[in-house]
Design a protein around this motif. Structure first.
Motif, PDB file in Angstrom:
ATOM      1  N   LEU A  40       0.826  -1.209   0.000  1.00  0.00           N
ATOM      2  CA  LEU A  40       0.000   0.000   0.000  1.00  0.00           C
ATOM      3  C   LEU A  40       0.860   1.258   0.000  1.00  0.00           C
ATOM      4  CD1 LEU A  40      -2.846  -0.849   2.574  1.00  0.00           C
ATOM      5  CD2 LEU A  40      -2.955  -0.943   0.072  1.00  0.00           C
ATOM      6  N   ILE A  41       1.940   1.213   0.781  1.00  0.00           N
ATOM      7  CA  ILE A  41       2.831   2.374   0.878  1.00  0.00           C
ATOM      8  C   ILE A  41       3.560   2.598  -0.445  1.00  0.00           C
ATOM      9  CG2 ILE A  41       4.891   3.295   2.019  1.00  0.00           C
ATOM     10  CD1 ILE A  41       3.924   1.678   4.539  1.00  0.00           C
ATOM     11  N   GLU A  42       4.091   1.514  -1.014  1.00  0.00           N
ATOM     12  CA  GLU A  42       4.862   1.644  -2.251  1.00  0.00           C
ATOM     13  C   GLU A  42       3.982   2.086  -3.417  1.00  0.00           C
ATOM     14  OE1 GLU A  42       6.779  -2.139  -2.614  1.00  0.00           O
ATOM     15  OE2 GLU A  42       8.457  -1.558  -1.288  1.00  0.00           O
ATOM     16  N   ASN A  43       2.699   1.702  -3.389  1.00  0.00           N
ATOM     17  CA  ASN A  43       1.775   2.112  -4.446  1.00  0.00           C
ATOM     18  C   ASN A  43       1.091   3.448  -4.147  1.00  0.00           C
ATOM     19  OD1 ASN A  43       2.258  -0.230  -5.950  1.00  0.00           O
ATOM     20  ND2 ASN A  43       0.704  -1.387  -4.829  1.00  0.00           N
ATOM     21  N   ASN A  44       1.520   4.082  -3.047  1.00  0.00           N
ATOM     22  CA  ASN A  44       0.988   5.378  -2.614  1.00  0.00           C
ATOM     23  C   ASN A  44      -0.499   5.331  -2.247  1.00  0.00           C
ATOM     24  OD1 ASN A  44       1.853   7.993  -1.956  1.00  0.00           O
ATOM     25  ND2 ASN A  44       0.809   8.847  -3.750  1.00  0.00           N
ATOM     26  N   GLU A  45      -0.987   4.124  -1.950  1.00  0.00           N
ATOM     27  CA  GLU A  45      -2.356   4.002  -1.442  1.00  0.00           C
ATOM     28  C   GLU A  45      -2.401   4.379   0.037  1.00  0.00           C
ATOM     29  OE1 GLU A  45      -4.469   0.371  -2.714  1.00  0.00           O
ATOM     30  OE2 GLU A  45      -2.760   0.028  -4.064  1.00  0.00           O
ATOM     31  N   LEU A  46      -1.242   4.290   0.686  1.00  0.00           N
ATOM     32  CA  LEU A  46      -1.049   4.815   2.039  1.00  0.00           C
ATOM     33  C   LEU A  46       0.073   5.844   1.935  1.00  0.00           C
ATOM     34  CD1 LEU A  46      -1.140   2.023   4.806  1.00  0.00           C
ATOM     35  CD2 LEU A  46      -2.387   4.185   4.787  1.00  0.00           C
ATOM     36  N   PRO A  47      -0.232   7.084   1.656  1.00  0.00           N
ATOM     37  CA  PRO A  47       0.818   8.096   1.472  1.00  0.00           C
ATOM     38  C   PRO A  47       1.632   8.310   2.750  1.00  0.00           C
ATOM     39  CG  PRO A  47      -1.290   8.853   0.612  1.00  0.00           C
ATOM     40  CD  PRO A  47      -1.571   7.611   1.402  1.00  0.00           C
ATOM     41  N   ARG A  48       2.846   8.755   2.565  1.00  0.00           N
ATOM     42  CA  ARG A  48       3.736   9.007   3.696  1.00  0.00           C
ATOM     43  C   ARG A  48       3.132  10.084   4.595  1.00  0.00           C
ATOM     44  NH1 ARG A  48       7.451   5.642   2.829  1.00  0.00           N
ATOM     45  NH2 ARG A  48       8.265   5.173   0.752  1.00  0.00           N
ATOM     46  N   GLY A  49       3.191   9.807   5.901  1.00  0.00           N
ATOM     47  CA  GLY A  49       2.612  10.715   6.889  1.00  0.00           C
ATOM     48  C   GLY A  49       1.183  10.368   7.259  1.00  0.00           C
TER      49      GLY A  49
END
Length: 359
Positions: A18-27
């Motif tokens: 999710l993080i790498e696909n930006n589905e969970l954006p940083r922060g």
């Protein structure tokens, strides 16, 4: 979720994806423990473990009273160790992986898992996959280790790249490499010696032909017979391989197994996955253990105590082997060149599947 991979590792991979696909954006805040547990039908303890490891790896950060967030400045996931096992999700394998992961995570490393199902083509796929990743080391449980290995050139390629390779449960014949393994010759010896001390002389043996552990356990079986002056009868030895295991010990083969054991008072059986099938076949025929047949197995997995017959068995070090393998890998990364061999001593656990010979 996949059946052959620990659930906490699957959750880690899901969150990282999710993080790498930006589905969970940083922060951003990640879903709560309760939400993740409910979504994947897993315990909060499993969720907590996955999140804790991602926090330790710097992928996530926690804020007291606020929750857990994707780190704006995550640590590099460069410290990655590849781990390849024949199986992942059951038997002794989760314990081995847990031991490896425990030590490596404490030392700033993450693990990436591969599974071969004891097939050479899947071993090659795993190795080629890790070739594309920036791993710092490779821990491998050997696949069909008694046979010539068609993937040796890939292991050579890792070594050319100065990536240390550590084999578990033995190594490939003729290939010089570091390894950590249980002393399976001694394991076969103490299993057989136990039956001899109970008065048994007609001792059957079931061993695996395509894994080196089977050969080593048979060697120990032979040694115990030789020391006690007991002849070995070829008709009391059965060999099986990865590809015919289900057939040889399935319900359709019950009569064949009974005929094989007809002239024996006891059995040394390769592992508890096979032993539990043999026990089922014997009990279906109205025979009893240990009155009709004493049985010694190997590994001391959950299967050893899963039925009314609690198996006498030679215990596999399991998590301890994983811990020692991880420590040895860290040493190999630090010291570079060198071949290391670690042999672990087996222990016999006596339960109610063995007894004195009748008559």
């Amino acid at each position: 979720m996949e059946q052959d991979k620990p659930k906490y590792l699957q959750l880690k991979e899901y969150l990282i994806g999710l993080i790498e696909n930006n589905e969970l954006p940083r922060g951003n805040k990640i879903p709560s423990e309760n939400e993740l547990a409910e979504k994947f039908h897993i315990s909060r303890h499993t969720v907590r473990r996955a999140i804790s490891e991602l926090v330790n790896e710097g992928v996530l950060i926690t804020s007291q009273g606020k929750g857990t967030f994707v780190n704006n400045e995550p640590k590099s996931r460069q410290n990655l160790i590849g781990v390849i096992t024949t199986y992942i999700g059951d038997y002794i394998f989760p314990s081995i992986i847990r031991g490896i992961d425990q030590v490596l995570s404490e030392n700033g490393y993450s693990i990436a898992l591969g599974c071969t199902n004891n097939q050479f083509d899947k071993e090659r796929q795993c190795l080629e996959n890790f070739m594309k990743q920036d791993i710092k080391g490779l821990i491998v449980e050997t696949t069909k280790s008694a046979l010539p290995n068609p993937n040796i050139e890939l292991y050579d390629e890792f070594r050319k790249r100065n990536i240390p390779v550590l084999f578990m449960h033995g190594s490939y014949k003729g290939y010089s490499a570091s390894s950590i393994y249980e002393d399976d010759v001694e394991a076969g010896y103490i299993a057989t010696k136990h039956l001899i001390e109970l008065g048994h002389r007609k001792i059957a043996g079931i061993f695996k032909i395509d894994d080196i552990q089977g050969h080593a356990r048979f060697e120990g079986y032979c040694r115990a017979h030789r020391e006690s002056g007991i002849d070995i009868n070829d008709k009391r030895i059965m060999w099986f391989g990865t590809d015919d295991m289900l057939y040889k010990f399935g319900k359709q083969s019950g009569d064949m197994v009974i005929e094989f054991l007809e002239d024996s008072t006891s059995l040394v059986c390769y592992n508890e996955q096979i032993s539990i099938k043999v026990i089922d076949i014997i009990r279906e025929k109205g025979l009893t253990i240990p009155e009709r047949l004493s049985l010694v197995s190997f590994d001391d997995s959950e299967l050893a105590v899963a039925s009314e017959v609690k198996m006498t068995t030679v215990a596999h070090p399991k998590e301890k082997l994983g811990i020692e393998a991880a420590n040895l890998m860290l040493k190999m990364i630090k010291e570079g060149d060198g071949i290391f061999k670690v042999k672990m001593t087996p222990e016999l656990v006596v339960r109610n599947s063995t007894g004195r010979v009748n008559g």
